[in-house]
Design an enzyme around this catalytic site. Sequence first.
Site, mmCIF file in Angstrom:
data_model
loop_
_atom_site.group_PDB
_atom_site.id
_atom_site.type_symbol
_atom_site.label_atom_id
_atom_site.label_comp_id
_atom_site.label_asym_id
_atom_site.label_seq_id
_atom_site.Cartn_x
_atom_site.Cartn_y
_atom_site.Cartn_z
ATOM 1 N N ASP A 185 0.797 -1.171 -0.055
ATOM 2 C CA ASP A 185 0.031 0.087 -0.144
ATOM 3 C C ASP A 185 0.887 1.420 -0.020
ATOM 4 O O ASP A 185 0.473 2.456 -0.335
ATOM 5 C CB ASP A 185 -0.926 -0.179 1.030
ATOM 6 C CG ASP A 185 -0.386 -0.028 2.531
ATOM 7 O OD1 ASP A 185 0.927 -0.009 2.638
ATOM 8 O OD2 ASP A 185 -1.134 0.253 3.526
ATOM 9 N N ASP A 241 -1.069 -6.260 -0.663
ATOM 10 C CA ASP A 241 -1.292 -5.371 0.563
ATOM 11 C C ASP A 241 -2.597 -5.001 0.825
ATOM 12 O O ASP A 241 -3.412 -4.544 -0.319
ATOM 13 C CB ASP A 241 -0.360 -4.542 0.535
ATOM 14 C CG ASP A 241 0.135 -4.190 2.114
ATOM 15 O OD1 ASP A 241 0.068 -4.806 3.053
ATOM 16 O OD2 ASP A 241 0.940 -3.133 2.116
ATOM 17 N N GLU A 295 9.168 -4.731 10.442
ATOM 18 C CA GLU A 295 9.389 -3.174 10.081
ATOM 19 C C GLU A 295 9.917 -2.512 11.101
ATOM 20 O O GLU A 295 9.089 -2.025 12.226
ATOM 21 C CB GLU A 295 8.288 -2.603 9.163
ATOM 22 C CG GLU A 295 8.672 -1.244 8.644
ATOM 23 C CD GLU A 295 7.653 -0.749 7.574
ATOM 24 O OE1 GLU A 295 6.774 -1.459 7.039
ATOM 25 O OE2 GLU A 295 7.997 0.673 7.230
ATOM 26 N N GLU A 319 -1.489 -5.616 8.417
ATOM 27 C CA GLU A 319 -0.652 -5.116 9.444
ATOM 28 C C GLU A 319 -1.436 -5.549 10.603
ATOM 29 O O GLU A 319 -2.686 -5.439 10.541
ATOM 30 C CB GLU A 319 -0.644 -3.708 9.303
ATOM 31 C CG GLU A 319 0.259 -3.268 8.270
ATOM 32 C CD GLU A 319 0.390 -1.648 7.937
ATOM 33 O OE1 GLU A 319 0.005 -0.883 8.881
ATOM 34 O OE2 GLU A 319 1.044 -1.314 6.781
HETATM 35 O O1 KIV Z 1 3.454 -1.157 1.737
HETATM 36 C C1 KIV Z 1 4.713 -1.760 1.906
HETATM 37 O O2 KIV Z 1 5.485 -1.419 0.772
HETATM 38 C C2 KIV Z 1 5.133 -2.560 2.829
HETATM 39 C C3 KIV Z 1 6.469 -2.966 2.780
HETATM 40 C C4 KIV Z 1 7.386 -1.790 3.051
HETATM 41 C C5 KIV Z 1 6.770 -4.073 3.783
HETATM 42 O O3 KIV Z 1 4.362 -2.683 3.484
#
Ligand code: KIV
Length: 268
Positions: free
Chosen positions: A47, A86, A185, A118
């Site tokens: 995202d 995501d 992260e 998440e």
């Molecule tokens: O949205 C994204 O790019 C991410 C990565 C950095 C893990 O969640």
Amino acid sequence: MDRKKVNLPNIVKLYEAGERISMLTAYDYPSAAIADAAGIEIILIGDSLGMVVNGYKNTLPVTVEEVIYHTRAVVRAAEYSFVVADMPFLSYQTGIHDALYNAGRMLKEGGAEAIKLEGGSAMAETIKAIVHADIPVMGHIGLTPQSIHRMGGYRIQGRDEKSYNILLQDALAVEAAGAFAIVLEGIPGTLAKEITSKLHIPTIGIGAGKDVSGQVLVFHDLLGLSGHKQPTFVKQYAQLKDIAVNAIQQYVKDVKEGVFPGAEHTYK
Ligand code: KIV
């Protein structure tokens, strides 16, 4: 390079063999084709596309439709890489039904092979339900960008004893819920190391040091395409923005001077 498409069992095998896993974001056909040709094992339609591709200030405005749109383009290019989409903000926090439905859309309409979301212990039941529907889930804990307002900005998490222990419990909960991997992260390397040693699924680090099962970076950061100052954890392997600006400046000059198009670019 073995060009047989990477699937979930292959990722488990890489992890069990102790081979580090490479993951990179991509958001469209050309970026995915480049990542795929380079041998990236997992492409994430993050995202982060909201910020990197659409110029939003954070990831919160990103919609399910936007992720599906970008996922479709990536999937067309991913002959080798495993594709993870995501789940954007509010596509899964509003209840298990919404989460399951939107995760399903990522596979059904986007063509992704797995989803990422998440959250730790609070998301365990949601992860369980999605996994129960045979949709592979990658977890994501630590500095979770969708929690920007709770965190008060993009701050390294797990530095004090209390949040260190909460993140450890979160990682265990995500694993117990059935996630096949977890992104760590923005956490101290010591915590990432301890989580990695306690889990039996791959940990994919971004700003989490080297003692993890694999690494993920944002495509535009790795290639120096964003032009922004990069955080400490980013390694820029190229400065493509400068190269692109120079090339386009040359084009502007050629147009102004009437040098382009030349005879070789002109139909007879
Ligand atoms: O949205 C994204 O790019 C991410 C990565 C950095 C893990 O969640």
